[in-house]
Design an enzyme around this catalytic site. Sequence first.
Site, PDB file in Angstrom:
ATOM      1  N   GLU A  99       0.626  -1.266   0.167  1.00  0.00           N
ATOM      2  CA  GLU A  99       0.001   0.129  -0.176  1.00  0.00           C
ATOM      3  C   GLU A  99       0.831   1.317   0.036  1.00  0.00           C
ATOM      4  O   GLU A  99       1.853   1.274   0.506  1.00  0.00           O
ATOM      5  CB  GLU A  99      -0.857   0.046   1.279  1.00  0.00           C
ATOM      6  CG  GLU A  99      -1.887  -0.902   1.154  1.00  0.00           C
ATOM      7  CD  GLU A  99      -2.573  -0.988   2.880  1.00  0.00           C
ATOM      8  OE1 GLU A  99      -2.761   0.114   3.337  1.00  0.00           O
ATOM      9  OE2 GLU A  99      -3.115  -1.988   3.091  1.00  0.00           O
ATOM     10  N   CYS A 112       3.150   8.093   1.670  1.00  0.00           N
ATOM     11  CA  CYS A 112       3.533   7.376   2.667  1.00  0.00           C
ATOM     12  C   CYS A 112       3.615   5.950   1.919  1.00  0.00           C
ATOM     13  O   CYS A 112       2.893   5.505   1.376  1.00  0.00           O
ATOM     14  CB  CYS A 112       2.188   7.034   3.772  1.00  0.00           C
ATOM     15  SG  CYS A 112       2.665   5.713   4.840  1.00  0.00           S
ATOM     16  N   CYS A 119       5.067  -7.780   7.695  1.00  0.00           N
ATOM     17  CA  CYS A 119       6.221  -7.116   8.560  1.00  0.00           C
ATOM     18  C   CYS A 119       6.328  -8.196   9.802  1.00  0.00           C
ATOM     19  O   CYS A 119       5.523  -8.808  10.148  1.00  0.00           O
ATOM     20  CB  CYS A 119       5.560  -5.727   9.438  1.00  0.00           C
ATOM     21  SG  CYS A 119       6.626  -5.159  10.445  1.00  0.00           S
ATOM     22  N   CYS A 123       3.435  -5.955  16.203  1.00  0.00           N
ATOM     23  CA  CYS A 123       3.046  -4.781  17.189  1.00  0.00           C
ATOM     24  C   CYS A 123       1.538  -5.372  17.097  1.00  0.00           C
ATOM     25  O   CYS A 123       1.008  -5.511  16.211  1.00  0.00           O
ATOM     26  CB  CYS A 123       3.123  -3.489  16.436  1.00  0.00           C
ATOM     27  SG  CYS A 123       4.606  -3.162  16.438  1.00  0.00           S
ATOM     28  N   CYS A 126      -1.252  -3.019  14.915  1.00  0.00           N
ATOM     29  CA  CYS A 126      -0.927  -2.956  13.657  1.00  0.00           C
ATOM     30  C   CYS A 126      -1.531  -4.093  12.807  1.00  0.00           C
ATOM     31  O   CYS A 126      -1.083  -5.241  12.902  1.00  0.00           O
ATOM     32  CB  CYS A 126       0.603  -2.603  13.334  1.00  0.00           C
ATOM     33  SG  CYS A 126       0.931  -2.147  11.827  1.00  0.00           S
ATOM     34  N   GLY A 166       5.677  -2.636   6.839  1.00  0.00           N
ATOM     35  CA  GLY A 166       7.124  -3.101   6.735  1.00  0.00           C
ATOM     36  C   GLY A 166       7.945  -2.029   7.971  1.00  0.00           C
ATOM     37  O   GLY A 166       7.251  -1.011   8.448  1.00  0.00           O
ATOM     38  N   GLU A 167       8.966  -2.790   8.309  1.00  0.00           N
ATOM     39  CA  GLU A 167       9.933  -1.773   9.183  1.00  0.00           C
ATOM     40  C   GLU A 167      11.137  -1.338   8.381  1.00  0.00           C
ATOM     41  O   GLU A 167      11.840  -2.233   8.148  1.00  0.00           O
ATOM     42  CB  GLU A 167      10.304  -2.861  10.529  1.00  0.00           C
ATOM     43  CG  GLU A 167      11.472  -2.509  11.307  1.00  0.00           C
ATOM     44  CD  GLU A 167      11.504  -1.014  11.813  1.00  0.00           C
ATOM     45  OE1 GLU A 167      10.325  -0.648  12.236  1.00  0.00           O
ATOM     46  OE2 GLU A 167      12.611  -0.135  11.486  1.00  0.00           O
ATOM     47  N   SER A 198      10.235   6.124   9.826  1.00  0.00           N
ATOM     48  CA  SER A 198       9.762   5.637  10.936  1.00  0.00           C
ATOM     49  C   SER A 198      10.104   4.298  11.375  1.00  0.00           C
ATOM     50  O   SER A 198       9.992   3.460  10.625  1.00  0.00           O
ATOM     51  CB  SER A 198       8.044   5.848  11.101  1.00  0.00           C
ATOM     52  OG  SER A 198       7.467   5.432  12.283  1.00  0.00           O
ATOM     53  N   SER A 221       8.686   4.602  16.971  1.00  0.00           N
ATOM     54  CA  SER A 221       7.351   4.382  17.501  1.00  0.00           C
ATOM     55  C   SER A 221       7.516   3.800  18.840  1.00  0.00           C
ATOM     56  O   SER A 221       8.048   2.777  19.049  1.00  0.00           O
ATOM     57  CB  SER A 221       6.859   3.469  16.641  1.00  0.00           C
ATOM     58  OG  SER A 221       6.724   3.772  15.585  1.00  0.00           O
ATOM     59  N   LEU A 222       7.332   4.967  19.956  1.00  0.00           N
ATOM     60  CA  LEU A 222       7.707   4.467  21.330  1.00  0.00           C
ATOM     61  C   LEU A 222       6.356   3.918  21.775  1.00  0.00           C
ATOM     62  O   LEU A 222       6.368   2.471  22.451  1.00  0.00           O
ATOM     63  CB  LEU A 222       7.975   5.602  22.199  1.00  0.00           C
ATOM     64  CG  LEU A 222       8.689   5.323  23.522  1.00  0.00           C
ATOM     65  CD1 LEU A 222       9.747   4.658  23.223  1.00  0.00           C
ATOM     66  CD2 LEU A 222       9.068   6.852  24.172  1.00  0.00           C
ATOM     67  N   HIS A 223       5.157   4.585  21.817  1.00  0.00           N
ATOM     68  CA  HIS A 223       3.891   3.949  22.234  1.00  0.00           C
ATOM     69  C   HIS A 223       3.764   3.647  23.780  1.00  0.00           C
ATOM     70  O   HIS A 223       2.663   3.379  24.114  1.00  0.00           O
ATOM     71  CB  HIS A 223       3.319   2.600  21.427  1.00  0.00           C
ATOM     72  CG  HIS A 223       3.395   2.923  19.804  1.00  0.00           C
ATOM     73  ND1 HIS A 223       2.795   4.270  19.508  1.00  0.00           N
ATOM     74  CD2 HIS A 223       3.727   2.460  18.824  1.00  0.00           C
ATOM     75  CE1 HIS A 223       2.785   4.253  18.079  1.00  0.00           C
ATOM     76  NE2 HIS A 223       3.350   3.399  17.948  1.00  0.00           N
ATOM     77  N   ASN A 297      -6.017   3.735  15.010  1.00  0.00           N
ATOM     78  CA  ASN A 297      -6.892   3.274  14.236  1.00  0.00           C
ATOM     79  C   ASN A 297      -7.392   1.802  14.324  1.00  0.00           C
ATOM     80  O   ASN A 297      -6.469   0.976  14.607  1.00  0.00           O
ATOM     81  CB  ASN A 297      -6.300   3.059  12.867  1.00  0.00           C
ATOM     82  CG  ASN A 297      -6.306   4.563  11.902  1.00  0.00           C
ATOM     83  OD1 ASN A 297      -7.220   5.365  11.916  1.00  0.00           O
ATOM     84  ND2 ASN A 297      -4.924   4.678  11.586  1.00  0.00           N
ATOM     85  N   CYS A 340      -3.210   1.132   8.614  1.00  0.00           N
ATOM     86  CA  CYS A 340      -1.992   0.803   8.112  1.00  0.00           C
ATOM     87  C   CYS A 340      -1.893  -0.961   7.716  1.00  0.00           C
ATOM     88  O   CYS A 340      -2.190  -1.557   8.515  1.00  0.00           O
ATOM     89  CB  CYS A 340      -0.909   1.032   9.057  1.00  0.00           C
ATOM     90  SG  CYS A 340       0.775   0.918   8.673  1.00  0.00           S
TER      91      CYS A 340
HETATM   92  N1  SAH Z   1       7.588  -0.029  11.208  1.00  0.00           N
HETATM   93  C1  SAH Z   1       7.597   1.389  11.350  1.00  0.00           C
HETATM   94  C2  SAH Z   1       6.724   1.997  10.274  1.00  0.00           C
HETATM   95  C3  SAH Z   1       5.402   1.563   9.873  1.00  0.00           C
HETATM   96  S1  SAH Z   1       4.094   1.913  10.860  1.00  0.00           S
HETATM   97  C4  SAH Z   1       7.436   1.722  12.850  1.00  0.00           C
HETATM   98  O1  SAH Z   1       7.065   0.922  13.540  1.00  0.00           O
HETATM   99  O2  SAH Z   1       7.437   2.823  13.115  1.00  0.00           O
HETATM  100  C5  SAH Z   1       3.961   3.827  10.959  1.00  0.00           C
HETATM  101  C6  SAH Z   1       3.340   4.288  12.323  1.00  0.00           C
HETATM  102  O3  SAH Z   1       1.984   3.840  12.395  1.00  0.00           O
HETATM  103  C7  SAH Z   1       4.000   3.652  13.685  1.00  0.00           C
HETATM  104  O4  SAH Z   1       4.192   4.558  14.573  1.00  0.00           O
HETATM  105  C8  SAH Z   1       2.963   2.331  13.742  1.00  0.00           C
HETATM  106  O5  SAH Z   1       3.253   2.107  15.405  1.00  0.00           O
HETATM  107  C9  SAH Z   1       1.764   3.365  13.660  1.00  0.00           C
HETATM  108  N2  SAH Z   1       0.610   2.349  13.638  1.00  0.00           N
HETATM  109  C10 SAH Z   1       0.549   0.926  13.116  1.00  0.00           C
HETATM  110  N3  SAH Z   1      -0.627   0.725  13.202  1.00  0.00           N
HETATM  111  C11 SAH Z   1      -1.639   1.399  13.724  1.00  0.00           C
HETATM  112  C12 SAH Z   1      -2.789   1.602  14.288  1.00  0.00           C
HETATM  113  N4  SAH Z   1      -3.788   0.720  14.153  1.00  0.00           N
HETATM  114  N5  SAH Z   1      -3.242   2.959  14.718  1.00  0.00           N
HETATM  115  C13 SAH Z   1      -2.449   3.887  14.897  1.00  0.00           C
HETATM  116  N6  SAH Z   1      -1.054   4.133  14.576  1.00  0.00           N
HETATM  117  C14 SAH Z   1      -0.760   2.774  14.082  1.00  0.00           C
END
Ligand code: SAH
Length: 356
Positions: A99, A112, A119, A123, A126, A166-167, A198, A221-223, A297, A340
């Site tokens: 995508e 993007c 991936c 996570c 995701c 992907g990462e 990212s 992406s800390l979260h 999302n 995503c």
């Molecule tokens: N692998 C990389 C880049 C891809 S995802 C990473 O981890 O950063 C891009 C961003 O979208 C990341 O911050 C990821 O954590 C976030 N993301 C993925 N799924 C999501 C979701 N369902 N809602 C909000 N953010 C999401």
Amino acid sequence: MQDETSLIEKCDIKSLLPNELESRLSDMGQPAYRSKQVFKWLSSGICSFDEMLNIPKSLRSELDKYFFLTSPSVVRKQVSKIDGTIKYLWGLNDGNCIESVVMKYAHGNTICVSSQVGCAMGCAFCASTIGGKIRNLLPSEILDQVIFSQIDSGYNISNIVLMGIGEPLDNFDNVIKFLRLVNCKDGLNIGMRHISLSTCGLAEKVDKLAELNLQLTLSVSLHAPDDDTRTKIMPVNKAYNVDKVLDSCRRYFLKTGRRISFEYAMIKDVNDTPYHARLLSQKLSGSGSHVNLISLNEVKESQLHPSTPDTVRRFIEILRNHNINVTIRRKLGPDIDASCGQLRRNEIGAFCDSNI
Ligand code: SAH
């Protein structure tokens, strides 16, 4: 009898940098100016060597013998009636799908892009990681997303974010090659300062990236600010925990002088309490870093939900009281919402259903 050309392993021409292409073509007895002409064609969206009109026919057929051209097809396209955001599902030469999303911003149109098919990071929130990683994308396949989206949409793309499927740092060499290709003045000529990458925080790769001293923006992406919470939603935390990630970010800043942006998806009752806000403020205190809050999302395969607006407001207030720079990511294309990786998931689902 086997055709002689079928024995030649063809090379991916669009993944070659200008100097690499020049050396390949010089081996074929071609002058440097020809290689420059060919390189320019490669960013123009051609799907066959025969479209290279200023290249002699004999050279075109020789190129076809030694090289292949990647050219994705549009499998699905969704256009937002509200803000013009476009989501593409691309079919690759081997039948895999990825995508890209094209967004309109005041500072320029942004794409993007995906860096892998699937991936491996796992996570919990995701959609891209369900089903794991299938393969890395070639530099040309990342570049194609920019070239073909630009042609199909008619939007002039000036900014790139590597935040799709992907990462990126798990496909390090191909992603770096892509960055160098997209930066070429005879190619798309997009400056590093217009590119963001990212990562979920593969610390050694963050160090390796710092060594290259590219002027791109790094988002991490800390979260979650603590290992218990982060491990629950990001299994990669077992290998690179919060402190390891933040240490690599400090080294990155020291080496490149570029401030890091931390992504934080607000997940109801998981990482959104005042405790998390205070700990996050403490961990980032004095770093000058910036926190980008993302509204989660919802992914239909996961049990996680977005935080309530009140919880988000309280979280922001705590960060601001601790002098942490915080913004909320604007949600584009709300009427075509597919998290995503969700578009690809739907496509795989449809494919599976039709095969039952
Ligand atoms: N692998 C990389 C880049 C891809 S995802 C990473 O981890 O950063 C891009 C961003 O979208 C990341 O911050 C990821 O954590 C976030 N993301 C993925 N799924 C999501 C979701 N369902 N809602 C909000 N953010 C999401």
